[in-house]
Motif scaffolding. Structure first.
Motif, PDB file in Angstrom:
ATOM      1  N   MET A  68       0.829  -1.205   0.000  1.00 28.73           N
ATOM      2  CA  MET A  68       0.000   0.000   0.000  1.00 28.73           C
ATOM      3  C   MET A  68       0.864   1.255   0.000  1.00 28.73           C
ATOM      4  N   ASN A  69       1.925   1.260   0.776  1.00 28.31           N
ATOM      5  CA  ASN A  69       2.778   2.448   0.854  1.00 28.31           C
ATOM      6  C   ASN A  69       3.542   2.700  -0.441  1.00 28.31           C
ATOM      7  N   VAL A  70       3.922   1.638  -1.143  1.00 28.52           N
ATOM      8  CA  VAL A  70       4.540   1.815  -2.459  1.00 28.52           C
ATOM      9  C   VAL A  70       3.566   2.543  -3.383  1.00 28.52           C
ATOM     10  N   ILE A 108       1.540   7.585  -6.095  1.00 27.81           N
ATOM     11  CA  ILE A 108       0.429   8.499  -6.395  1.00 27.81           C
ATOM     12  C   ILE A 108       0.743   9.906  -5.894  1.00 27.81           C
ATOM     13  N   SER A 109       1.193  10.008  -4.647  1.00 30.53           N
ATOM     14  CA  SER A 109       1.352  11.331  -4.025  1.00 30.53           C
ATOM     15  C   SER A 109       2.532  12.110  -4.603  1.00 30.53           C
ATOM     16  N   ILE A 112     -11.003  -1.979  -4.660  1.00 30.36           N
ATOM     17  CA  ILE A 112     -11.661  -1.927  -3.349  1.00 30.36           C
ATOM     18  C   ILE A 112     -10.707  -1.197  -2.417  1.00 30.36           C
ATOM     19  N   ILE A 113     -10.843   0.115  -2.374  1.00 28.99           N
ATOM     20  CA  ILE A 113      -9.824   0.955  -1.765  1.00 28.99           C
ATOM     21  C   ILE A 113     -10.348   1.637  -0.506  1.00 28.99           C
ATOM     22  N   ILE A 119      -6.192   5.700  -0.006  1.00 29.10           N
ATOM     23  CA  ILE A 119      -5.926   5.603  -1.436  1.00 29.10           C
ATOM     24  C   ILE A 119      -6.949   6.414  -2.229  1.00 29.10           C
ATOM     25  N   MET A 120      -8.209   6.400  -1.789  1.00 28.59           N
ATOM     26  CA  MET A 120      -9.233   7.204  -2.460  1.00 28.59           C
ATOM     27  C   MET A 120      -8.845   8.681  -2.459  1.00 28.59           C
TER      28      MET A 120
END
Length: 510
Positions: free
Chosen positions: A347-349, A354-355, A369-370, A374-375
């Motif tokens: 998840m952190n990767v 994204i960020s 299914i987030i 993440i959303m």
């Protein structure tokens, strides 16, 4: 009659019936104790309160907490019992200590062989991501590696056969799903032949993943062929939270010089030999050179944990000839995620990618299914002007999971995210490609089980030629997919919307 006997003797059905029997027996005992209502009710309130306090104060994802608190409060007695049986992620103290020792051994082997590769172009976003993976993802950074990206499972299968034939010392493989058919039978013939030639051939499969695809004790058939084999987390019909933690990794390693990972399992739908949900779009990546050593260590670490082996890891380090190592071409970093700790590496990767994106974030995933983190990351990136595109299946493999996936469309599209459905069939690949310079290929889905409960793996890449290949594949897949409009996302009948809302609440448990 023959079909009935086949159904009755099916291992999955037998295990399901035995678990159901245990649950019925457990609840019968509870109802019996209700004769002593005052004592029972007081005990129940105390236990339920303790469970809720434990859930609230755990480090679990908030959505996962809510998904359990609701049934505990709405369905007295039953919700608490179900949580105590299935809701916890639990490893024994001995298991955790053993894995910690193995990881330390793995880290020492990396330090002795990698020789301190660092990103030298000053890109702090890349350096931060790499540092995180080195610290928490069991993955060292490698150069002197080449790679080839396969946009379809059948392409990867052909390449695997070619490389397996070249093996000289050892072959290591681990997969979540294995099923007898053209793909697995062909591979098994090669593995058996190589084992007879004296190579060290090892295989790991997940028992739950193969519950309906392989016969019970299938590992004995593999061992009879001279192949060392072990079953990850054998599935037994006893109520236990250990059911939650499966080995979802897909790895092939050949002589420590070649490695494969990606979405494909070893069953015929992954190479489109059988049609389950239309065209099966999957992927894999092959790395040659130093980065293959990273996957070798990842395999050997889990092998030591499951098989209780005590290998000297450096004995498997490959000796490259002068002209055998590829020129430096970007950077590669294999990584794993496991439920042994509270670190959500996969998840952190994804969140870091994204960020830190400046221009584009292109994603393929079979499940969307987030959670809120993440959303918000996806929505904020799109609102800030980043071109965010996500491709998901049009034909689902699990209708209820697809319903939750579609329930997220409207919020994402309103923020500017483009959602595509792969109309030819089912897309199973899990890829991120960001700004044209970063990419990941691996096994980590965008769902709670992959992100929080399963053993997963992948490879992060920076400035490699394969990043362009992943990007090209995404765009070509996008051209075959349907862009979902906001009107389509919102034009849903009220009872479908209600069903999706209910499923979304419990999506961490799906």
């Amino acid at each position: 009659m023959k079909n009935l006997m086949k159904i009755i003797s099916n291992r999955a059905i037998i295990i399901g019936l035995l678990i159901l029997f245990q649950l019925v027996l457990l609840f019968a005992i509870i109802f019996k104790f209700q004769e002593y209502f005052v004592y029972f009710y007081g005990t129940y309130i105390a236990v339920s309160a303790a469970v809720i306090i434990k859930i609230v104060n755990s480090r679990s994802n908030p959505a996962y907490k809510i998904a359990w608190i609701i049934p505990i409060m709405l369905i007295p007695i039953f919700g608490t019992v179900i949580y105590l049986v299935f809701g916890r992620v639990r490893f024994s103290k001995d298991d955790k200590e053993m894995m910690a020792r193995i990881q330390e051994k793995e880290k020492e082997a990396n330090l002795d062989t990698v020789k301190g590769v660092t990103i030298d172009d000053g890109n702090m976003d890349a350096i931060i991501q790499s540092n995180y993976l080195s610290q928490f993802g069991e993955g060292a950074l490698f150069n002197n590696t080449s790679s080839e990206y396969f946009p379809l499972g059948e392409d990867a299968f052909k390449a695997m056969l070619v490389e397996l034939e070249k093996a000289e010392k050892y072959i290591f493989m681990e997969y979540f799903i294995v099923e007898e058919g053209k793909m697995w039978n062909t591979l098994l013939e090669v593995l058996e032949r190589k084992a007879k030639e004296g190579l060290d051939v090892r295989f790991i499969y997940d028992d739950f993943g193969c519950l309906t695809t392989l016969p019970h004790h299938y590992y004995r058939q593999i061992e009879d062929k001279g192949i060392k084999c072990c079953v990850f987390n054998p599935f037994i019909p006893v109520l236990s939270p250990i059911f939650n933690n499966r080995n979802h990794r897909k790895i092939t390693v050949i002589d420590g010089k070649v490695a494969f990972t990606g979405g494909i399992n070893l069953a015929d739908e992954y190479i489109n030999e059988v049609d389950r949900f239309g065209h099966w779009k999957d992927n894999s990546i092959m790395v040659k050179g130093k980065a293959a050593w990273g996957f070798t260590l990842l395999f050997l670490s889990l092998w030591e944990f499951v098989y209780k082996a005590d290998d000297n890891l450096e004995d498997f380090y490959p000796e490259f000839k002068e002209d055998e190592l590829p020129e430096s071409e970007g950077y590669y970093q294999p990584y794993v995620d496991s439920p042994f700790d509270n670190e959500t590496v996969g998840m952190n990767v994804y969140l870091n990618l994204i960020s830190r994106a400046k221009e584009t974030v292109f994603i393929t995933t079979p499940y969307l299914i987030i959670d809120n983190l993440i959303m918000e990351a996806l929505c904020n990136a799109a609102k800030g002007g980043v071109d965010v595109r996500i491709i998901v299946p049009h034909n689902p493999d699990k209708w209820y999971v697809h319903a939750v996936t579609r329930s997220n469309y409207a919020q994402l599209i309103e923020a500017g995210v483009k959602i595509y459905e792969y109309t030819p069939g089912f897309i199973h690949s899990k890829t991120f490609v960001v700004d044209g310079i970063y990419a990941t290929v691996g096994t980590v889905n965008l769902d709670y089980r992959s992100l929080f409960l399963h053993f997963e793996c992948g490879i992060w890449m920076y400035k490699t030629s394969t990043v362009a290949d992943v990007l090209r594949d995404h765009l070509e897949t996008e051209a075959k997919s349907q862009l979902i409009t906001l009107e389509e996302a919102k034009n849903v009948k009220w009872f479908v919307r209600l069903g999706r809302a209910i499923l979304s609440v419990f999506s961490p448990l799906l």
